[in-house]
Design a protein around this motif. Structure first.
Motif, mmCIF file in Angstrom:
data_model
loop_
_atom_site.group_PDB
_atom_site.id
_atom_site.type_symbol
_atom_site.label_atom_id
_atom_site.label_comp_id
_atom_site.label_asym_id
_atom_site.label_seq_id
_atom_site.Cartn_x
_atom_site.Cartn_y
_atom_site.Cartn_z
ATOM 1 N N GLU A 123 0.832 -1.212 0.000
ATOM 2 C CA GLU A 123 0.000 0.000 0.000
ATOM 3 C C GLU A 123 0.867 1.263 0.000
ATOM 4 O OE1 GLU A 123 -3.415 1.813 2.955
ATOM 5 O OE2 GLU A 123 -3.353 -0.362 2.689
ATOM 6 N N ALA A 124 1.909 1.274 0.826
ATOM 7 C CA ALA A 124 2.792 2.450 0.915
ATOM 8 C C ALA A 124 3.541 2.674 -0.397
ATOM 9 C CB ALA A 124 3.784 2.273 2.071
ATOM 10 N N ILE A 125 4.158 1.626 -0.905
ATOM 11 C CA ILE A 125 4.915 1.750 -2.153
ATOM 12 C C ILE A 125 3.988 2.075 -3.316
ATOM 13 C CG2 ILE A 125 6.259 0.422 -3.836
ATOM 14 C CD1 ILE A 125 7.679 -0.863 -1.507
ATOM 15 N N GLY A 126 2.770 1.514 -3.263
ATOM 16 C CA GLY A 126 1.778 1.799 -4.301
ATOM 17 C C GLY A 126 1.401 3.271 -4.380
ATOM 18 N N ALA A 127 1.629 4.018 -3.301
ATOM 19 C CA ALA A 127 1.359 5.463 -3.300
ATOM 20 C C ALA A 127 2.632 6.262 -3.596
ATOM 21 C CB ALA A 127 0.784 5.881 -1.953
ATOM 22 N N ILE A 128 3.771 5.757 -3.168
ATOM 23 C CA ILE A 128 5.037 6.488 -3.349
ATOM 24 C C ILE A 128 5.508 6.438 -4.804
ATOM 25 C CG2 ILE A 128 7.500 6.407 -2.760
ATOM 26 C CD1 ILE A 128 6.544 5.835 0.155
ATOM 27 N N ILE A 129 5.293 5.327 -5.473
ATOM 28 C CA ILE A 129 5.733 5.210 -6.872
ATOM 29 C C ILE A 129 5.068 6.265 -7.760
ATOM 30 C CG2 ILE A 129 5.634 3.718 -8.912
ATOM 31 C CD1 ILE A 129 6.295 1.373 -6.961
ATOM 32 N N PRO A 130 3.729 6.407 -7.721
ATOM 33 C CA PRO A 130 3.131 7.474 -8.542
ATOM 34 C C PRO A 130 3.618 8.862 -8.134
ATOM 35 C CG PRO A 130 1.435 5.998 -7.685
ATOM 36 C CD PRO A 130 2.722 5.590 -7.059
ATOM 37 N N PHE A 131 3.873 9.069 -6.836
ATOM 38 C CA PHE A 131 4.420 10.353 -6.385
ATOM 39 C C PHE A 131 5.776 10.590 -7.065
ATOM 40 C CE2 PHE A 131 7.215 12.887 -3.771
ATOM 41 C CZ PHE A 131 6.449 14.008 -3.517
ATOM 42 N N GLY A 132 6.615 9.566 -7.079
ATOM 43 C CA GLY A 132 7.938 9.692 -7.708
ATOM 44 C C GLY A 132 7.855 10.032 -9.188
ATOM 45 N N PHE A 133 6.966 9.356 -9.891
ATOM 46 C CA PHE A 133 6.848 9.596 -11.331
ATOM 47 C C PHE A 133 6.113 10.901 -11.634
ATOM 48 C CE2 PHE A 133 7.220 4.778 -11.884
ATOM 49 C CZ PHE A 133 8.551 4.854 -12.284
ATOM 50 N N ASN A 134 4.994 11.149 -10.941
ATOM 51 C CA ASN A 134 4.161 12.322 -11.263
ATOM 52 C C ASN A 134 4.674 13.612 -10.633
ATOM 53 O OD1 ASN A 134 2.424 10.648 -12.718
ATOM 54 N ND2 ASN A 134 1.199 10.204 -10.909
ATOM 55 N N ASN A 135 5.032 13.574 -9.364
ATOM 56 C CA ASN A 135 5.422 14.802 -8.676
ATOM 57 C C ASN A 135 6.903 15.120 -8.846
ATOM 58 O OD1 ASN A 135 2.946 13.764 -7.498
ATOM 59 N ND2 ASN A 135 3.068 15.490 -6.118
ATOM 60 N N LEU A 136 7.747 14.082 -8.791
ATOM 61 C CA LEU A 136 9.189 14.327 -8.900
ATOM 62 C C LEU A 136 9.665 14.264 -10.347
ATOM 63 C CD1 LEU A 136 10.469 12.244 -5.849
ATOM 64 C CD2 LEU A 136 10.052 14.705 -5.961
ATOM 65 N N GLY A 137 8.807 13.797 -11.251
ATOM 66 C CA GLY A 137 9.173 13.719 -12.665
ATOM 67 C C GLY A 137 10.222 12.651 -12.949
ATOM 68 N N LEU A 138 10.280 11.611 -12.097
ATOM 69 C CA LEU A 138 11.271 10.558 -12.309
ATOM 70 C C LEU A 138 10.916 9.741 -13.540
ATOM 71 C CD1 LEU A 138 11.652 9.282 -8.627
ATOM 72 C CD2 LEU A 138 13.131 10.885 -9.853
ATOM 73 N N HIS A 139 11.933 9.178 -14.157
ATOM 74 C CA HIS A 139 11.740 8.291 -15.305
ATOM 75 C C HIS A 139 11.920 6.828 -14.889
ATOM 76 C CE1 HIS A 139 11.636 7.138 -19.497
ATOM 77 N NE2 HIS A 139 12.666 6.342 -19.262
ATOM 78 N N ARG A 140 12.724 6.614 -13.831
ATOM 79 C CA ARG A 140 13.071 5.262 -13.389
ATOM 80 C C ARG A 140 13.172 5.236 -11.864
ATOM 81 N NH1 ARG A 140 16.745 0.869 -14.986
ATOM 82 N NH2 ARG A 140 17.988 0.268 -13.185
ATOM 83 N N ILE A 141 12.601 4.192 -11.263
ATOM 84 C CA ILE A 141 12.778 3.938 -9.834
ATOM 85 C C ILE A 141 13.378 2.542 -9.729
ATOM 86 C CG2 ILE A 141 11.645 3.639 -7.595
ATOM 87 C CD1 ILE A 141 9.492 5.633 -8.551
ATOM 88 N N GLN A 142 14.452 2.432 -8.969
ATOM 89 C CA GLN A 142 15.098 1.123 -8.856
ATOM 90 C C GLN A 142 15.239 0.720 -7.398
ATOM 91 O OE1 GLN A 142 18.795 1.852 -10.941
ATOM 92 N NE2 GLN A 142 19.871 2.346 -9.048
ATOM 93 N N ALA A 143 15.401 -0.582 -7.194
ATOM 94 C CA ALA A 143 15.562 -1.133 -5.852
ATOM 95 C C ALA A 143 16.667 -2.177 -5.886
ATOM 96 C CB ALA A 143 14.263 -1.773 -5.389
ATOM 97 N N LEU A 144 17.488 -2.157 -4.860
ATOM 98 C CA LEU A 144 18.538 -3.155 -4.687
ATOM 99 C C LEU A 144 18.084 -4.113 -3.601
ATOM 100 C CD1 LEU A 144 21.558 -0.691 -4.702
ATOM 101 C CD2 LEU A 144 20.801 -2.150 -6.578
#
Length: 190
Positions: A123-144
């Motif tokens: 639920e948390a990541i499901g909200a943060i990912i759109p924030f990253g793409f829409n609000n921060l204008g990110l093109h890629r989010i990665q996880a190690l």
């Protein structure tokens, strides 16, 4: 939840972005959260795949929160404290950081052992990912993620992250360990 408003990367750092989901509030960590954070983060099961030692005491946590706040002011990192609605108790964190030219970021997360298998991190990541793409204008989010961390791998795959391969003897916090890299691109957001 309607996050239709497009903001720029810099605008997103003017004040700490609070995100609300069905069951959670993702907010800035405050000094009064130090006890809750220390309580769950000192559990070895929680930090098993974190790559860093747990904080020594509540005082150490308070100075960690100051570092988080300063990193936000420098636009280096956003650390959300995850609290369950109605309790305001911190049960985990989710971090977007290591921004590259405002186009890419790493995501990492942790959750209190008592809260595992309740769908909170999804639920948390499901909200943060759109924030990253829409609000921060990110093109890629990665996880190690360490290859043995099946719960985290499962979570990333549920969020449509793709496994890009294995980084051999990669620096993971204070360890050198084989590390999987997962990513999600803006065009893959559904």
């Amino acid at each position: 939840m309607g996050m239709e408003i497009k903001m720029s990367f810099n605008e997103s750092f003017q004040e700490f972005p609070i995100i609300e989901t069905e069951r959670l509030i993702l907010r800035e960590l405050q000094s009064e959260d130090a006890e809750d954070y220390f309580s769950y983060f000192s559990n070895k099961e929680v930090t098993m795949y974190w790559g860093y030692d747990c904080p020594k005491d509540v005082k150490t946590v308070a100075s960690t929160f100051v570092r988080f706040s300063n990193a936000f002011k420098r636009k280096d990192m956003i650390v959300w404290g995850i609290s369950e609605k109605g309790t305001d108790k911190i049960i985990g964190t989710c971090i977007l950081g290591n921004f590259v030219r405002g186009s890419m970021a790493n995501i990492s997360y942790n959750l209190s052992r008592e809260q595992w298998k309740r769908g909170f991190m999804l639920e948390a990541i499901g909200a943060i990912i759109p924030f990253g793409f829409n609000n921060l204008g990110l093109h890629r989010i990665q996880a190690l993620v360490m290859p043995e961390n099946n719960a985290s791998i499962s979570l990333l795959e549920k969020c449509n992250f793709k496994n890009e391969g294995l980084l051999r003897a990669y620096s993971f916090g204070t360890l050198f360990t084989d590390t999987l890299i997962y990513s999600l691109l803006v065009e893959e957001l559904n």
